[in-house]
Design a protein around this motif. Structure first.
Motif, PDB file in Angstrom:
ATOM      1  N   GLY A 294     -11.273  -8.992   0.038  1.00  7.99           N
ATOM      2  CA  GLY A 294     -10.349  -9.704   0.912  1.00  7.99           C
ATOM      3  C   GLY A 294     -10.985  -9.849   2.280  1.00  7.99           C
ATOM      4  O   GLY A 294     -11.800  -9.021   2.682  1.00  7.99           O
ATOM      5  N   CYS A 295     -10.637 -10.923   2.996  1.00  9.84           N
ATOM      6  CA  CYS A 295     -11.282 -11.140   4.288  1.00  9.84           C
ATOM      7  C   CYS A 295     -10.447 -12.076   5.157  1.00  9.84           C
ATOM      8  O   CYS A 295      -9.417 -12.603   4.722  1.00  9.84           O
ATOM      9  N   GLY A 296     -10.904 -12.292   6.370  1.00  8.22           N
ATOM     10  CA  GLY A 296     -10.229 -13.249   7.239  1.00  8.22           C
ATOM     11  C   GLY A 296     -10.688 -13.106   8.676  1.00  8.22           C
ATOM     12  O   GLY A 296     -11.527 -12.261   8.993  1.00  8.22           O
TER      13      GLY A 296
ATOM     14  N   ALA B 236     -13.220  -9.986   9.550  1.00  3.29           N
ATOM     15  CA  ALA B 236     -13.212  -8.683   8.875  1.00  3.29           C
ATOM     16  C   ALA B 236     -13.173  -8.937   7.375  1.00  3.29           C
ATOM     17  O   ALA B 236     -12.718  -9.994   6.925  1.00  3.29           O
ATOM     18  N   PHE B 237     -13.661  -7.968   6.635  1.00  2.00           N
ATOM     19  CA  PHE B 237     -13.545  -8.053   5.173  1.00  2.00           C
ATOM     20  C   PHE B 237     -13.464  -6.644   4.609  1.00  2.00           C
ATOM     21  O   PHE B 237     -13.873  -5.677   5.270  1.00  2.00           O
ATOM     22  N   GLY B 238     -12.885  -6.534   3.447  1.00  5.14           N
ATOM     23  CA  GLY B 238     -12.767  -5.211   2.832  1.00  5.14           C
ATOM     24  C   GLY B 238     -12.903  -5.322   1.328  1.00  5.14           C
ATOM     25  O   GLY B 238     -12.398  -6.262   0.717  1.00  5.14           O
TER      26      GLY B 238
ATOM     27  N   GLN C 270       0.849  -1.192   0.000  1.00  2.00           N
ATOM     28  CA  GLN C 270       0.000   0.000   0.000  1.00  2.00           C
ATOM     29  C   GLN C 270       0.885   1.242   0.000  1.00  2.00           C
ATOM     30  O   GLN C 270       1.222   1.780   1.044  1.00  2.00           O
TER      31      GLN C 270
ATOM     32  N   ARG D 262      -3.825   5.918  -2.313  1.00  2.00           N
ATOM     33  CA  ARG D 262      -2.555   5.212  -2.492  1.00  2.00           C
ATOM     34  C   ARG D 262      -1.754   5.869  -3.607  1.00  2.00           C
ATOM     35  O   ARG D 262      -2.337   6.303  -4.609  1.00  2.00           O
TER      36      ARG D 262
ATOM     37  N   SER E 221      -9.493  -0.033   6.911  1.00  2.00           N
ATOM     38  CA  SER E 221      -9.241  -0.904   8.069  1.00  2.00           C
ATOM     39  C   SER E 221      -8.873  -0.063   9.295  1.00  2.00           C
ATOM     40  O   SER E 221      -9.044  -0.503  10.435  1.00  2.00           O
TER      41      SER E 221
ATOM     42  N   HIS F 106      -6.350   2.419   3.602  1.00  2.00           N
ATOM     43  CA  HIS F 106      -7.519   1.528   3.615  1.00  2.00           C
ATOM     44  C   HIS F 106      -8.439   1.925   4.765  1.00  2.00           C
ATOM     45  O   HIS F 106      -8.021   2.652   5.678  1.00  2.00           O
TER      46      HIS F 106
ATOM     47  N   GLU G  77     -15.336  -1.541   4.514  1.00  2.00           N
ATOM     48  CA  GLU G  77     -14.720  -2.531   5.401  1.00  2.00           C
ATOM     49  C   GLU G  77     -15.800  -3.031   6.357  1.00  2.00           C
ATOM     50  O   GLU G  77     -16.615  -2.261   6.835  1.00  2.00           O
TER      51      GLU G  77
ATOM     52  N   GLN H 251     -13.489   2.284  -0.371  1.00  2.00           N
ATOM     53  CA  GLN H 251     -13.589   0.927   0.161  1.00  2.00           C
ATOM     54  C   GLN H 251     -14.767   0.825   1.119  1.00  2.00           C
ATOM     55  O   GLN H 251     -15.227   1.828   1.661  1.00  2.00           O
TER      56      GLN H 251
ATOM     57  N   PHE I  25      -3.401  -8.421   9.064  1.00  2.00           N
ATOM     58  CA  PHE I  25      -4.333  -8.229  10.177  1.00  2.00           C
ATOM     59  C   PHE I  25      -5.327  -9.362  10.350  1.00  2.00           C
ATOM     60  O   PHE I  25      -6.168  -9.340  11.240  1.00  2.00           O
ATOM     61  N   THR I  26      -5.294 -10.349   9.459  1.00  2.00           N
ATOM     62  CA  THR I  26      -6.219 -11.482   9.609  1.00  2.00           C
ATOM     63  C   THR I  26      -5.450 -12.804   9.518  1.00  2.00           C
ATOM     64  O   THR I  26      -4.445 -12.913   8.830  1.00  2.00           O
TER      65      THR I  26
ATOM     66  N   GLN J 206     -11.686   0.298  11.663  1.00  2.00           N
ATOM     67  CA  GLN J 206     -12.012  -0.819  12.559  1.00  2.00           C
ATOM     68  C   GLN J 206     -11.167  -0.740  13.832  1.00  2.00           C
ATOM     69  O   GLN J 206     -11.632  -1.065  14.918  1.00  2.00           O
TER      70      GLN J 206
HETATM   71  N1  DAH Z   1      -7.419  -3.577   3.867  1.00  2.00           N
HETATM   72  C1  DAH Z   1      -7.299  -4.456   2.730  1.00  2.00           C
HETATM   73  C2  DAH Z   1      -6.810  -3.677   1.533  1.00  2.00           C
HETATM   74  O1  DAH Z   1      -6.993  -2.509   1.492  1.00  2.00           O
HETATM   75  C3  DAH Z   1      -8.624  -5.082   2.423  1.00  2.00           C
HETATM   76  C4  DAH Z   1      -8.981  -6.067   3.497  1.00  2.00           C
HETATM   77  C5  DAH Z   1      -8.593  -7.349   3.387  1.00  2.00           C
HETATM   78  C6  DAH Z   1      -9.701  -5.651   4.594  1.00  2.00           C
HETATM   79  C7  DAH Z   1      -8.915  -8.257   4.353  1.00  2.00           C
HETATM   80  C8  DAH Z   1     -10.017  -6.570   5.583  1.00  2.00           C
HETATM   81  C9  DAH Z   1      -9.617  -7.881   5.442  1.00  2.00           C
HETATM   82  O2  DAH Z   1     -10.693  -6.241   6.671  1.00  2.00           O
HETATM   83  O3  DAH Z   1      -9.930  -8.751   6.403  1.00  2.00           O
HETATM   84  O4  DAH Z   1      -6.271  -4.242   0.632  1.00  2.00           O
END
Ligand code: DAH
Length: 338
Positions: free
Chosen positions: A279-281, A302-304, A149, A191, A167, A165, A207, A205, A247-248, A170
């Motif tokens: 993306g997530c985890g 979390a996911f984004g 990033q 970015r 994130s 991001h 999130e 985004q 972070f995941t 969160q």
């Molecule tokens: N923050 C990531 C990005 O900008 C996207 C992301 C991926 C957010 C996975 C999440 C996550 O919360 O669990 O590329």
């Protein structure tokens, strides 16, 4: 004959129309097919030759006088009483109403889908500090994943930056609230990337974050399946591919199945039929700890996702730059009522 014409000239000179209709009948009286001027012209034949010149020019003179009179008064009756012609009780015409920006439409749709299953909205600052954008998310200084990033710093202070991001929101949310947490953070991110048809230095985004006791990966999967079906249709299939985010843990990327029905499907899915949408985890226990949440008691996912990417897919937009140009011809195509 000359005398008659002179009388008429005088009459026309003294005439002042009182209304539009009055002027109209004046016009017909003089210039109409069976009007005064035509009858003068037809009796012109009988005028003795030696008088023809004088009579002819006086008739022409009368004609111009009539035309001038009409010209002079023609506009004075229009808009005579503009207010009385406007119906103030009429509903406003929606013809010139603007349309919503496609990015807002898609963002609102994503927010709506998650609102229905209990997510609230949270927002945070676009100018962030290192902690909230990186360190708290398991990206300490010198961590190689920071290179994913490329960051804009504000002035030369490495602690003040434009968030890369959402994130970061969160982190702020977990610091303030105690679980259960179910929140969605939409927003603009930055970015330092070269601008092209597929990338921009500013984008949006959304999130998502869910923290509670006993949250599992299958909860995540089910939530994302629900989202994909709501967003892209009941028949939508998803697949999760193992991936890496600091972070995941575990982390995954989610693809939806587009199939290969057109050349463009082939191109954007690189011949697989599958396209990555987010993306997530499971939130890394270390991130929970950094944000004051007890990882022994709570777990979460979390996911984004990128709003432009989803909007491109949904509306078949091939060049991401169109979203930022604000060309009215482009923007007008999107549903104005949502
Ligand atoms: N923050 C990531 C990005 O900008 C996207 C992301 C991926 C957010 C996975 C999440 C996550 O919360 O669990 O590329």
């Amino acid at each position: 004959m000359l005398k008659k014409v002179q009388e008429l000239v005088e009459k026309v000179n003294n005439y002042t129309p009182e209304s539009e209709e009055d002027l109209n009948s004046f016009r017909i009286e003089y210039l109409g097919k069976k009007g005064v001027l035509n009858s003068l012209f037809s009796s012109f034949k009988e005028v003795p030759v030696e008088q023809k010149k004088g009579v002819g020019s006086s008739i022409n003179n009368l004609k111009s006088l009539v035309q001038e009179k009409i010209e002079d008064y023609k506009d004075s009756f229009e808009d005579e009483d503009p207010v009385s012609e406007i119906d103030l009780s009429k509903p406003v015409s929606l013809d010139n109403l603007g349309s919503r920006h496609p990015i807002s439409l898609v963002r609102n749709q994503i927010v709506g889908i998650f609102n229905r299953i209990g997510y609230t909205i949270s927002e945070g600052p676009e100018i962030e500090d290192d902690w909230h954008n990186f360190s708290a998310l398991n990206l300490p200084e010198e961590h190689p994943a920071r290179d994913m990033q490329d960051t804009f710093f504000v002035q030369t202070n490495p602690d003040v930056l434009l968030r890369t991001h959402t994130s970061s929101v969160q982190v702020r949310y977990m610091e303030k609230k105690t679980p259960p947490i179910r929140t969605l953070s939409p927003g603009r991110v930055y970015r330092n990337e070269a601008i092209s048809a597929r990338a921009h230095c500013i984008f949006h985004q959304v999130e998502g974050l869910y923290i509670d006791e006993n949250v599992s990966f299958s909860d995540l999967k089910q939530t994302l399946l629900y989202f994909a079906k709501e967003m892209f249709g009941e028949k939508t299939k998803i697949r999760l591919r193992p991936s890496y985010f600091p972070f995941t843990e575990p982390s995954a990327e989610v693809d939806i199945y587009l199939g290969i029905n057109t050349d463009s499907d082939y191109r954007i899915t690189k011949g697989t039929g599958w396209l990555e949408i987010l993306g997530c985890g499971m939130v890394d226990p270390n991130v929970l700890k950094n944000c004051g949440v007890d990882p022994e008691k709570y777990s979460g996912y979390a996911f984004g996702m990128g709003v432009e990417r989803i909007a491109m897919l949904k509306y078949g937009v091939k060049d991401l730059r169109l979203f930022f140009e604000n060309d009215v011809r482009f923007l007008k195509q999107f549903d104005r009522s949502v």
